[in-house]
Design an enzyme around this catalytic site. Structure first.
Site, mmCIF file in Angstrom:
data_model
loop_
_atom_site.group_PDB
_atom_site.id
_atom_site.type_symbol
_atom_site.label_atom_id
_atom_site.label_comp_id
_atom_site.label_asym_id
_atom_site.label_seq_id
_atom_site.Cartn_x
_atom_site.Cartn_y
_atom_site.Cartn_z
ATOM 1 N N HIS D 284 0.845 -1.192 0.000
ATOM 2 C CA HIS D 284 0.000 0.000 0.000
ATOM 3 C C HIS D 284 0.886 1.251 0.000
ATOM 4 O O HIS D 284 1.886 1.311 0.715
ATOM 5 C CB HIS D 284 -0.930 -0.002 1.212
ATOM 6 C CG HIS D 284 -1.896 -1.146 1.221
ATOM 7 N ND1 HIS D 284 -2.833 -1.344 0.233
ATOM 8 C CD2 HIS D 284 -2.075 -2.173 2.093
ATOM 9 C CE1 HIS D 284 -3.544 -2.432 0.495
ATOM 10 N NE2 HIS D 284 -3.100 -2.961 1.617
ATOM 11 N N GLY D 312 5.936 -6.510 3.034
ATOM 12 C CA GLY D 312 5.479 -5.958 1.761
ATOM 13 C C GLY D 312 4.025 -5.552 1.765
ATOM 14 O O GLY D 312 3.447 -5.261 0.729
ATOM 15 N N LYS D 313 3.397 -5.516 2.952
ATOM 16 C CA LYS D 313 2.001 -5.075 3.017
ATOM 17 C C LYS D 313 1.935 -3.559 2.811
ATOM 18 O O LYS D 313 1.068 -3.042 2.140
ATOM 19 C CB LYS D 313 1.391 -5.450 4.363
ATOM 20 C CG LYS D 313 1.300 -6.967 4.580
ATOM 21 C CD LYS D 313 1.037 -7.319 6.045
ATOM 22 C CE LYS D 313 0.910 -8.811 6.263
ATOM 23 N NZ LYS D 313 0.800 -9.165 7.700
ATOM 24 N N ILE D 314 2.849 -2.890 3.445
ATOM 25 C CA ILE D 314 2.997 -1.448 3.247
ATOM 26 C C ILE D 314 4.254 -1.256 2.396
ATOM 27 O O ILE D 314 5.285 -1.880 2.656
ATOM 28 C CB ILE D 314 3.157 -0.713 4.603
ATOM 29 C CG1 ILE D 314 1.987 -1.023 5.549
ATOM 30 C CG2 ILE D 314 3.301 0.795 4.380
ATOM 31 C CD1 ILE D 314 0.635 -0.537 5.114
#
Lengths: 359, 359, 359, 359
Positions: D284, D312-314
């Site tokens: 994101h 790797g979510k943000i």
């Protein structure tokens, strides 16, 4: 600053996997339940778990390391009201074993210790009580502990009348001196060293309570001044003088913080003063804290030990551990883990030489 | 004690529905967003919401009620390090409008106020910093605020050299007196009252800092004693004497706690002392707290105002409100809400008469 | 409602002292340190201390009482990511000893259990890491635990490819069924019951994970649907149906909450559904929670067990205890205390009869 | 890794002062109180203060930046029970202005929104209530909010009877579809879009509630299946399918987390799924959170946005801000600040095309 260049390089040169393998080295190890496991063993196993469980084990590990140092002064900063919570003998044990050398604590802790040393009790209560009803009955509440207000009143009278009669007018006392005299009286009257004050007196562990006036000890002495025209002086500048000397003269120093508040700040500050005095840029060498105060509110109580490193309060090479947990859980566990691990140890701490107080 | 008997009775007598209707009376009202709403209005609307939002509105409401009282002393207990966080002029405003009458605060707050009053700055930093690197650069970190250590050092020297030269030897100072002198110097040199110390001096609002020795003000005065053979005395018993007189003599008293620590305990304690002195069993009449300290750890910092009622620190009929929120959010909001609500007000607080300090 | 009348009466009739004596009955007892004390003993001693230390002892006490009940269903609500934190075998132990009968947990907990059951590891890491660097190395961080992202990816592939090949299209699964099949596969392949899933399978303890789609198990099954044109159905309505039946049919029920979230709410809710279904107005009979979620934010996670009583989720006569502490500290301590206290016990829990799942 | 070498170098080369000057650049600016200041202005001023006050301003700043992006999907993850707390119209406003594009929330939030949309009320209560008494009166408590249990029961009946009659058997619903139908009914019946559900329907903002079964909506639909032999299917796999498509297809994505729990994890997870599906390693691009969940307990709810970057979510280059504060304080403030700052804006969000639900 984020190593981007270096990391790009190793990624390209296939060194990535080697680095990863180096980082992913020690797995967390699930704890196996055994019926009669002792506390020390369990805490040791928690050192290979995670989150605050592991941190608790790290606190024990770092505190234990302090004992390996030949010339070290170990500070304990103790906030809150730990005595009503049944922590008195744990502190007595830590003093007797000399797992600490100097204490900085709140007025509440020394007052409640005195209260229990006098034979009085704190009682199991409930935090769901109706406080208006308690007021009517003369019961004071500390979360889920009750105390008889009349008994407090009697102790306050004893301080104002009896204890103050043993203090001199016009002499500038530090809180350490006041508490040493109190410890001596307790020790001589009871010949036991289960209380913090008497154990500390007997084992020559100084206790500072820089905000002792923020307690019934303080206001009862004030009443002696006010009502009996005494002139007792508690010069709080002397507290800094004496306490900072401890860190200035120590080859190494370790700090143990149970909660935050004045005790923590006061001990942190001795490292700053020591630098000003000696010119040596060196913070405390070992540091652990067990606390429920959080860093995000920006206060000193919750500040990380790392933040303390920016100020030079904690040394840049210090061994450190912080565990976020209530002290009434942490203290019993940590004390028993240390006790198991250092069963045979009888540490000899430094002997502080202060000028004589009694005329 | 749970009214079982009474409730069973009313259930049987069909009074249940009436009681329920009485309890479910005021609905929560959803807030409607408007682009240019002012802070006062929004906080007012929050009073019909829930959780800590509503509590914040209640804090404003109870604090505002204090102003309606003719003869009341309003205490502010201010913990933490609020000045580096940009709260200095808010405090100045509250003093000028006389929304408070007496302040009890940490050494940190007065030290940092002095620092900024001298023209120095605190800086926007980051709580993700590498503290070892900051140390090397001589930067001290307070969560996400930075300060230049050299500037602190210069101020400490000024205190030791200049300020102490205006203090007398052998005189027993209270922290209030020290801070009044400091405020006077600031006021006279700058003729502005934006700093807490100078505004307080000018508006005759006493500031107590019972643990002032737990700060660089304290240790710099100590250095004057140690290095220049001065004999400055800070008798902390005088702090209790003076502060307790305030509550003893007040017809009514209100307390505003921003955080816990010594400031809160010290002010709470004045009610206990007042009872001892006067025999009147009466606690503070109004009490609000904005804090991130939680009750479950059993300490005074997080203790509920209700717990304080069991001790008689807070009166059984007191108006009370507690909001759990960081002070850097609470203070700006509450101050602006009060400002909007009492725009025209210029409260006249009590004038305290202390004996002259300067010879 | 504050008993004023009654209290005034007893004060007048001199019964006050009697009542006070009755309330101030059990003193707090200071803990004495012994080097080889076992966990069970220490926790028992903590029951006469205060604050969260005492609460921890109360949790053990109330949970232990559940075992005395002949016909009771014991629910465990387990939030968070406890498996990477080394709590897997503790859960296995509680299942084997049947100290619990039904589990409701997060997708994370079952996923990480599966991961470790497959022989993979979580690693000791640091919460001070540079997350951008970790990303580059393919290391996922959970506070101070690290994991190899590639290994997660392999497991996700195994779920999508192998596990899903054992699921039927068009059949409506509950999460319990999915997890039972997973447990059976694990058990049959490894013949050991150290993992939560295989132990639960073997000991017939159902596991619900109502938000299993909120995990890599969920999205890997979704990928089977999306990429292989499967039609696997996870009807979450079936989760409520099955889980509510457990409480509906239980003579008595006890709940153990480790953290809040969906697991807690889901189990609380079964009591509401049971009332709707059966017309019996009866909540859970025993309830303990160990949590770091606070009540003042108004959410269900932090809500008190007392609040649950207003809803009828917790019975008005329920035995209750709440301890505010991190689960990685609470779980090891509570499990060892129970283990010591019920060394010889092998509880027989209820056997739930569900309709056959496999074809 | 601590830049020691580099720093030693610059210290030697006298570059130290230059670096320090660069770091100590922007002072914190004390806020000045003005009686009629609007919320937007105050929040802006808080951006130059510190601690959580500054963080709140950063949340507004980062959220506002999202609106500058041409092609972005803005997710809102909303935990807790915000509707009883009076947050309904704020959410309605954010939807109407299209300051968000997709909502993921708890069953509680949609249930309570439905309840109020039906004309029912939540009431101002007290967190000091006696819950046993409330139970007797049929009043359910949510901290300091009360509700009439009978009214809840009526709504549950409406869902089971009326609403379910509009659902098809054998069709696999996602929670989004269920909530869209509910929104349509509300909108068509009331023609107003003050409720979250009807506003979201009208403005084509999808709402996911992945754990909707963990609420009375879920169990009332279950009762339709159980008591009326319906076969309504809520396939939670479809929730992941639909929600992950949103992030997969978005050029850029921003996330706003109010609290943690399933909503946060679910949205975080879409970035992981998107990577699996598309092969693009991109998290994101913007992320803010307002929460009282702390990172030290290791759970996803309290996890930092930085921790999310390791997964790797943000995205590693994401703009981020986290403020630790109760949502009932944060939401009103942030919404009004955005409203003031983007008064004229009427953002056009993406229109999602889902397959038709109604036959």
């Amino acid at each position: 600053m984020n190593l981007e260049f270096f990391l790009n390089y190793i990624i390209e040169s296939k060194m990535c996997l080697i680095l990863k393998k180096k980082i992913l080295k020690q797995p967390t190890i699930p704890i196996e339940v055994k019926p009669k496991k002792n506390v020390d063993k369990l805490i040791e196993e928690m050192s290979l778990t995670a989150f605050q469980g592991r941190k608790l084990a790290e606190v024990v590990e770092v505190w234990g390391r302090m004992f390996q140092e030949k010339e070290i002064v170990i500070w304990l900063g103790l906030a809150g009201a730990m005595i009503p919570a049944g922590m008195r003998k744990i502190l007595g044990y830590l003093i007797r074993k000399r797992m600490l050398d100097v204490i900085v604590t709140t007025g509440a802790n020394v007052y409640h210790d005195l209260f229990e040393a006098m034979g009085e009790k704190h009682y199991i209560g409930s935090h769901f009580s109706n406080d208006i009803d308690l007021k009517k009955l003369g019961i004071d509440r500390m979360y889920d502990v009750f105390a008889d207000e009349n008994k407090f009143y009697e102790l306050d009278m004893w301080i104002e009348e009896n204890f103050c009669s043993q203090l001199k007018d016009n002499y500038q006392y530090s809180s350490r001196e006041i508490l040493q005299i109190l410890g001596q009286i307790l020790y001589e009257e009871t010949k036991n060293s289960e209380s913090v004050l008497s154990a500390a007196y007997y084992h020559k562990v100084p206790i500072f309570s820089p905000a002792i006036c923020d307690s019934a000890i303080g206001f009862s002495i004030m009443f002696a001044n006010r009502r009996k025209k005494r002139n007792i002086i508690l010069n709080s500048l002397k507290d800094i003088d004496e306490s900072s000397l401890v860190t200035e003269k120590a080859k190494k120093s370790g700090v143990v913080y149970v909660g935050g508040g004045i005790p923590k700040n006061f001990i942190q500050q001795t490292a700053v003063i020591a630098k000003y005095q000696t010119g040596h840029d060196k913070g405390h060498d070992y540091a652990v804290q067990m606390t429920t105060d959080m860093p995000m509110w920006g206060g000193l109580s919750g500040s990380t030990l790392e933040e303390g490193q920016s100020w030079g309060k904690i040394d840049k090479k210090a061994h450190k551990a912080t565990c976020y947990v209530d002290a009434t859980i942490a203290l019993p566990l940590v004390a028993h883990a240390l006790s198991g691990r250092f069963k045979e140890m009888q540490r000899k701490g430094p002997i502080f030489k202060w000028k004589k107080i009694f005329t």
